[in-house]
Design a protein around this motif. Structure first.
Motif, PDB file in Angstrom:
ATOM      1  N   SER A 148     -54.932  63.017  44.901  1.00 22.57           N
ATOM      2  CA  SER A 148     -55.501  63.738  43.770  1.00 22.57           C
ATOM      3  C   SER A 148     -54.430  63.871  42.687  1.00 22.57           C
ATOM      4  CB  SER A 148     -56.003  65.113  44.187  1.00 22.57           C
ATOM      5  OG  SER A 148     -56.688  65.747  43.121  1.00 22.57           O
ATOM      6  N   ALA A 152     -57.703  65.599  37.793  1.00 21.45           N
ATOM      7  CA  ALA A 152     -58.786  65.676  38.767  1.00 21.45           C
ATOM      8  C   ALA A 152     -58.965  67.112  39.260  1.00 21.45           C
ATOM      9  CB  ALA A 152     -58.512  64.742  39.939  1.00 21.45           C
ATOM     10  N   ASP A 153     -57.862  67.771  39.569  1.00 22.41           N
ATOM     11  CA  ASP A 153     -57.930  69.147  40.055  1.00 22.41           C
ATOM     12  C   ASP A 153     -58.458  70.086  38.974  1.00 22.41           C
ATOM     13  OD1 ASP A 153     -56.901  68.237  42.439  1.00 22.41           O
ATOM     14  OD2 ASP A 153     -54.833  68.836  41.984  1.00 22.41           O
ATOM     15  N   HIS A 155     -60.511  69.338  36.494  1.00 26.14           N
ATOM     16  CA  HIS A 155     -61.958  69.119  36.306  1.00 26.14           C
ATOM     17  C   HIS A 155     -62.744  69.728  37.464  1.00 26.14           C
ATOM     18  CE1 HIS A 155     -65.367  67.310  34.377  1.00 26.14           C
ATOM     19  NE2 HIS A 155     -65.699  66.593  35.449  1.00 26.14           N
ATOM     20  N   ALA A 156     -62.222  69.592  38.663  1.00 30.21           N
ATOM     21  CA  ALA A 156     -62.877  70.195  39.823  1.00 30.21           C
ATOM     22  C   ALA A 156     -62.953  71.712  39.670  1.00 30.21           C
ATOM     23  CB  ALA A 156     -62.133  69.827  41.095  1.00 30.21           C
ATOM     24  N   VAL A 166     -69.026  69.518  42.958  1.00 31.81           N
ATOM     25  CA  VAL A 166     -67.988  68.596  42.491  1.00 31.81           C
ATOM     26  C   VAL A 166     -67.917  67.443  43.486  1.00 31.81           C
ATOM     27  CG1 VAL A 166     -65.550  68.282  41.950  1.00 31.81           C
ATOM     28  CG2 VAL A 166     -66.700  70.439  41.372  1.00 31.81           C
ATOM     29  N   VAL A 168     -66.320  63.767  44.865  1.00 35.03           N
ATOM     30  CA  VAL A 168     -65.155  62.873  44.904  1.00 35.03           C
ATOM     31  C   VAL A 168     -65.729  61.470  45.053  1.00 35.03           C
ATOM     32  CG1 VAL A 168     -63.036  62.247  46.095  1.00 35.03           C
ATOM     33  CG2 VAL A 168     -63.745  64.652  45.982  1.00 35.03           C
ATOM     34  N   ARG A 334     -62.978  62.737  39.613  1.00 35.12           N
ATOM     35  CA  ARG A 334     -63.863  63.845  39.972  1.00 35.12           C
ATOM     36  C   ARG A 334     -65.109  63.833  39.087  1.00 35.12           C
ATOM     37  NH1 ARG A 334     -60.813  63.472  43.439  1.00 35.12           N
ATOM     38  NH2 ARG A 334     -59.523  65.047  44.479  1.00 35.12           N
ATOM     39  N   MET A 352     -67.880  63.463  34.114  1.00 34.25           N
ATOM     40  CA  MET A 352     -66.654  63.045  34.781  1.00 34.25           C
ATOM     41  C   MET A 352     -65.461  63.310  33.876  1.00 34.25           C
ATOM     42  SD  MET A 352     -68.148  59.395  36.166  1.00 34.25           S
ATOM     43  CE  MET A 352     -68.868  59.017  34.582  1.00 34.25           C
TER      44      MET A 352
END
Length: 778
Positions: A148, A152-153, A155-156, A166, A168, A334, A352
C-alpha cells in the motif's frame, strides 16, 4: 532484454488467413488465440512499437508523443470533440500501454440490460460468462498489489469516513517476481514510481506487450506497426475482404498505400477506430447494417482533484526512474464504491484515486493552481489558509514534493451514462462523437458531488475537470470509450452478433468479418472496462475458431485484382444553430401570423428552445440534381420541457422544395428525438422562401415555423408550436463551419463548397431578384 515484436513492412505479404486490425485488448487476444490454433494471422497496428524504457519521462518528451495530424505516430491520442473528449493510446499494445491497470468485473446486473443479446444475458445468469474473465485474468497476470502507499491509504480513509465500502482492486502489474515469465518475457517488480499512465519504463506493468502479443508472435502471427487500415472491400465471391492499408515509415513520411487480402478480418482498433473503419467501408459499398455508430458510451468517466489537502503529503506525483522519492505506487490502488446492490443507474458509480506521471507533473502544477482559483475549498480558518498558501508558494517557485500538488489526491469516477452517443464521420473521414448534452447528465453531477465529499474529509479544495465547465464547453473526458459497433439480438438492435460478427443490412451476417474490442459493448459498464473487453475478446476468438471448418490458411488461389468499388462522392457539411420559443398552449397554427402569436405566448411563458445541427450532404451532385434536395442532420434539440440537449436520433433536411404557390419554395426540417419523458417526438419545421414586396431574403431564410409532434410521423398530433430563428452571430459562426467531405485536394474542397453556394444563392436569386429584372420574368 525486450526484443521487438513487430516485423519490417518489407515482410508484409499480400494475403493472409486472418488480418487483425489493432493490437489493443481485443485485437491482441484474438490474434494470440487464433495463431495458437494454427490459423494464418497478421496484426496491423496504426501506432509504433514502444519497447520498455522508451516512454516519456519529461514534458518535452511527452509533448513529442501527442498524436496530431502532423504527428500521426504519437502515443497519446487526445481527440477534442464538441460534446466529449476521448483519450486513448496509439501504439503496439493499444491503450494497455497507458491505462491504469485496474481489472474489475462489472456487476452481473449490467448484463441483464436488454441491449445485450439473449446469449450474453443467459451466460451472465448461469455464471458461464465469468469463465471468459477467468481465462483473461490468468493470462494478464491479474492480482492485487502486494503493498500500500500514502495516497491509497488516504483515499481509503476518505471512503471510510463517508461510510462507503473501499475496494482493493486487482491490477495488471507485477509486484511479486522477477525474471523470465511463462511467455519468455523478462519481468521486473513494480518500483512504485507512479508512471503507469504515461508508459511503464520498468517492465513491471502487464501490458499486452508482456503476454498476448508475445504469445501471438511465438505462435506464428506477424505484426506490422505504423500501418493504418482505412477501409475494407468485400471480395466478389464473398470469400474474403480486401484490406486497404497505409504505412508510414516515420512521422514525416507520406503514407504508402497497400492492399492485402484476408479470408477473415477482425477489428480490434478501439471503439472509435473500429467504428470508423466500418463507416468508411460502408461508404464504399460494404454491405453493413444501419446500427454502426450507435450506443457510444464514455463509461461516465469523470475527473476531479482534492487539491492542497491538510495533513502529510499524499505522494501522488510520479517520479519515473529518478531515485530518492517516497513511494507513489501504481496509478490506482483503492476504489470507493458508491454503487447500490445491483444498481446500474446514474447514482451507481465508483471513485478511484490516481497518480500524476512524472512527465505531466510540471504541467499539472500550473493547471491545478489556476483551476483551484475557481475550486471549492472545503475548510476555512486563517491557520488553514496560511498552510495552504505556503504549499502553493512552494509549488510556484520550485519542483518540490512538499507543495500543494503533492498534498493532493487525483480522483477518477466511473458510472453509467445511458450509452446513447453517436459516432459519425467528419469531413475528413475520421470518427467523431455527437452526443448533445452528455456533460449535463445527472451521473456527472453526482460523481462530482461525491468527489467534493471525499475532498472534504481531507480539508482540501475540490477542483473539477477544467473541461467540465460552462466556459470550456462542459465536456467530459473519457479514457474508456465503448460502443459504436454494439452487439444486438438482430440487425435492428445492433451492429454485430453476440459473437462479434457483423450484420448485413438484410439481417444476415458478414461471413468472416468480426469486431472484438470495446466497440461491441452496448452499454456503460460502471467499472474500468479492459477486463470485460478482454473476456469478450476471448469469447469472440473462440467463436471464430469454432466456426472455421479448418485452419484459416493463406488463400493462395485468390486473385489480388481488387474489384471496382465506389469512392464516396464529394459532399459538404455545415453546422446551423437556431433559437426561439415554443409553447404547448398552441397546436393549431398554420399561418405565419398564428406561429408568431404562438412565439409571443411562448416568450411570455419563458419556454425557450433551440437546436444545433450538423447538416451532412454526402453526395453533393445527387443533392443538387434531385428534386428533394435531401440531406442528413446530426445534433441535438434543447428546451421547452422536452429535455436538455436531447440527441437527434434521425434528422432530415430538405432545401428548396417546390411549393404550389408561385415563386415559393420551402426548406424542411424533420428531427426525430426522445424527450426527457421517454416519449418519441418529431420536430416538423419549415422555412418559406417566397417573394413579396421588399427584400426579405434574411427573415425568410432564417425563420423556421416549428411544430413538435407526437411520434415519428408528420401525421402525429401537434403538442407545441412556435418559431425558431437564426441569429446573426450564429449565422457568422455557421459560415465558418462549411466543410467539403471526401475531397482530398484544397482546390477540390473549395470547388465543392462553391458549388453548394452557387446552388443556394442561385435559387435565392431566382426567387427574389431574377423576375424583377426586365425580360427575366418567371
Amino acid at each position: 532484454m525486450w526484443p521487438r515484436l513487430s516485423s519490417s513492412i518489407l515482410d508484409l505479404q499480400d494475403r493472409y488467413g486472418v488480418v487483425v486490425v489493432g493490437s489493443g485488448y481485443g485485437g491482441a487476444i484474438v490474434a494470440a488465440r487464433l495463431a495458437a490454433h494454427g490459423h494464418s494471422v497478421c496484426i496491423v497496428e496504426r501506432g509504433k512499437e514502444f519497447p520498455v524504457g522508451t516512454f516519456p519521462e519529461d514534458p518535452a518528451q511527452a509533448a513529442l508523443e501527442l498524436r496530431t495530424s502532423a504527428n500521426p505516430l504519437g502515443l497519446y491520442d487526445y481527440q477534442f470533440g464538441h460534446d466529449l473528449d476521448v483519450f486513448s493510446g496509439n501504439g503496439l499494445g493499444g491503450t494497455s500501454l497507458i491505462n491504469a491497470n485496474v481489472a474489475i468485473r462489472p456487476l452481473v446486473e449490467v448484463f441483464a440490460s436488454d441491449r445485450f443479446p439473449s446469449a450474453i444475458q443467459a451466460e451472465a445468469r448461469s455464471g458461464k460468462l465469468w469463465t471468459w474473465y477467468e481465462k483473461a485474468e490468468k493470462t494478464l497476470g491479474i492480482a492485487p498489489a502486494a503493498f500500500s502507499t500514502a495516497k491509497a491509504d488516504a483515499h481509503a480513509l476518505s471512503g471510510q469516513k463517508l461510510g462507503r465500502p473501499v475496494l482493493v482492486p486487482n491490477l495488471a502489474i507485477n509486484s511479486t517476481h522477477e525474471g523470465l515469465d511463462a511467455h519468455s518475457v523478462h519481468r521486473r517488480i513494480c518500483t512504485k514510481c507512479g508512471d503507469c499512465v504515461s508508459g511503464c519504463n520498468v517492465g513491471a506493468k502487464n501490458t499486452l506487450m508482456m503476454n498476448y502479443l508475445p504469445m501471438a508472435r511465438a505462435a506464428g502471427a506477424r505484426i506490422f506497426t505504423q500501418t493504418e487500415v482505412r477501409f475494407l472491400v468485400e471480395a466478389p465471391a464473398k470469400n474474403g475482404y480486401y484490406v486497404f492499408l497505409s504505412h508510414r515509415a516515420d512521422q514525416s513520411s507520406p503514407p504508402v498505400d497497400r492492399v492485402v487480402f484476408a479470408r477473415t478480418v477482425v477489428l480490434g482498433a478501439g471503439s472509435l477506430g473500429s467504428t470508423g473503419v466500418l463507416l468508411r467501408s460502408r461508404e464504399r459499398g460494404l454491405d453493413l447494417c444501419g446500427r454502426i455508430g450507435h450506443h457510444f458510451s464514455s463509461n461516465a468517466d469523470q475527473f476531479g482533484c482534492a487539491y492542497n489537502t491538510d495533513g502529510p503529503p499524499k505522494n501522488s506525483l510520479g517520479f519515473g526512474r529518478q531515485q530518492g522519492h517516497a513511494d507513489v505506487g501504481p496509478a490506482i490502488m483503492r476504489v470507493v464504491d458508491f454503487r447500490r446492490p445491483g444498481g446500474t443507474g446514474a447514482a451507481d458509480f465508483i471513485v478511484m484515486e490516481g497518480a500524476i506521471p512524472s512527465a505531466f507533473v510540471d504541467a499539472a502544477r500550473k493547471i491545478a493552481s489556476i483551476s483551484a482559483l475557481s475550486g471549492r475549498d472545503t475548510d476555512s480558518g486563517w491557520l488553514d489558509e496560511a498552510g495552504e498558501m505556503k504549499r502553493i508558494v512552494a509549488d510556484t517557485f520550485s519542483a518540490t514534493r512538499s507543495g500543494a500538488l503533492n498534498h493532493s489526491l487525483v480522483h477518477l469516477g466511473i458510472g453509467h451514462d445511458g450509452a446513447d452517443g453517436r459516432v459519425t464521420l467528419d469531413s475528413e473521414g475520421n470518427p467523431r462523437v455527437i452526443w448533445g448534452a452528455v456533460g449535463y447528465r445527472d451521473v456527472f453531477k453526482l460523481i462530482s458531488s461525491a468527489m467534493y465529499e471525499l475532498t472534504k474529509t481531507h480539508g482540501g479544495t475540490y477542483v473539477a475537470n477544467p473541461r467540465w465547465s460552462e466556459a470550456l464547453g462542459k465536456n467530459p473526458i473519457t479514457v474508456h470509450p465503448l460502443g459504436g459497433c454494439p452487439m444486438g439480438e438482430t440487425a435492428e438492435l445492433g451492429a454485430v452478433t453476440h459473437a462479434g460478427q457483423a450484420f448485413r443490412e438484410s439481417g444476415d451476417t458478414q461471413a468472416g468479418l468480426f469486431v472484438a474490442d470495446g466497440a461491441i459493448i452496448p452499454t456503460s459498464l460502471g467499472v474500468n472496462p479492459f477486463l470485460t473487453i478482454s473476456a469478450f475478446a476471448e469469447r469472440v476468438a473462440d467463436a471464430i475458431h469454432g466456426r472455421a471448418t479448418g485452419r484459416i490458411e493463406v488463400p493462395t488461389t485468390v486473385s489480388l485484382q481488387v474489384p471496382a468499388f465506389a469512392e464516396p462522392a464529394p459532399g459538404v457539411e455545415f453546422t446551423e444553430k437556431m433559437r426561439g420559443h415554443l409553447t404547448r398552449s398552441v397546436t393549431t397554427a398554420s399561418t405565419p401570423e398564428e406561429y408568431e402569436a404562438a412565439e409571443a405566448l411562448a416568450k411570455s411563458e419563458g419556454r425557450a428552445f433551440e437546436f444545433r445541427l450538423t447538416i451532412v450532404i454526402d453526395d453533393l451532385h445527387r443533392f443538387i440534381e434531385s428534386r428533394e434536395h435531401e440531406a442528413m442532420c446530426e445534433g441535438y434539440v434543447d428546451g421547452a420541457g422536452f429535455g436538455s440537449r436531447v440527441l437527434v436520433e434521425r434528422g432530415r433536411f430538405n432545401l428548396f422544395i417546390e411549393d404550389p404557390e408561385a415563386r415559393t419554395k420551402r426548406m424542411i426540417y424533420r428531427l426525430e428525438f426522445t424527450g426527457e419523458d421517454g416519449e418519441r417526438y418529431l420536430l416538423d419545421g419549415f422555412k418559406t422562401i417566397h417573394d413579396h414586396p421588399g427584400f426579405d431574403v434574411w427573415p425568410d431564410t432564417t425563420t423556421l415555423f416549428t411544430t413538435i409532434r407526437e411520434g415519428s410521423s408528420v401525421e402525429g398530433r401537434p403538442v407545441a408550436q412556435g418559431i425558431l430563428r437564426v441569429h446573426f452571430a450564429d449565422f457568422l459562426r455557421q459560415l465558418t463551419t462549411l466543410r467539403a467531405r471526401n475531397v482530398p485536394t484544397l482546390g477540390g474542397r473549395a470547388a465543392a463548397v462553391s458549388r453548394l453556394g452557387a446552388f443556394f444563392f442561385g435559387d435565392l436569386w431566382d426567387t427574389y431578384i431574377k423576375h424583377q429584372i426586365p425580360g427575366e420574368g418567371p
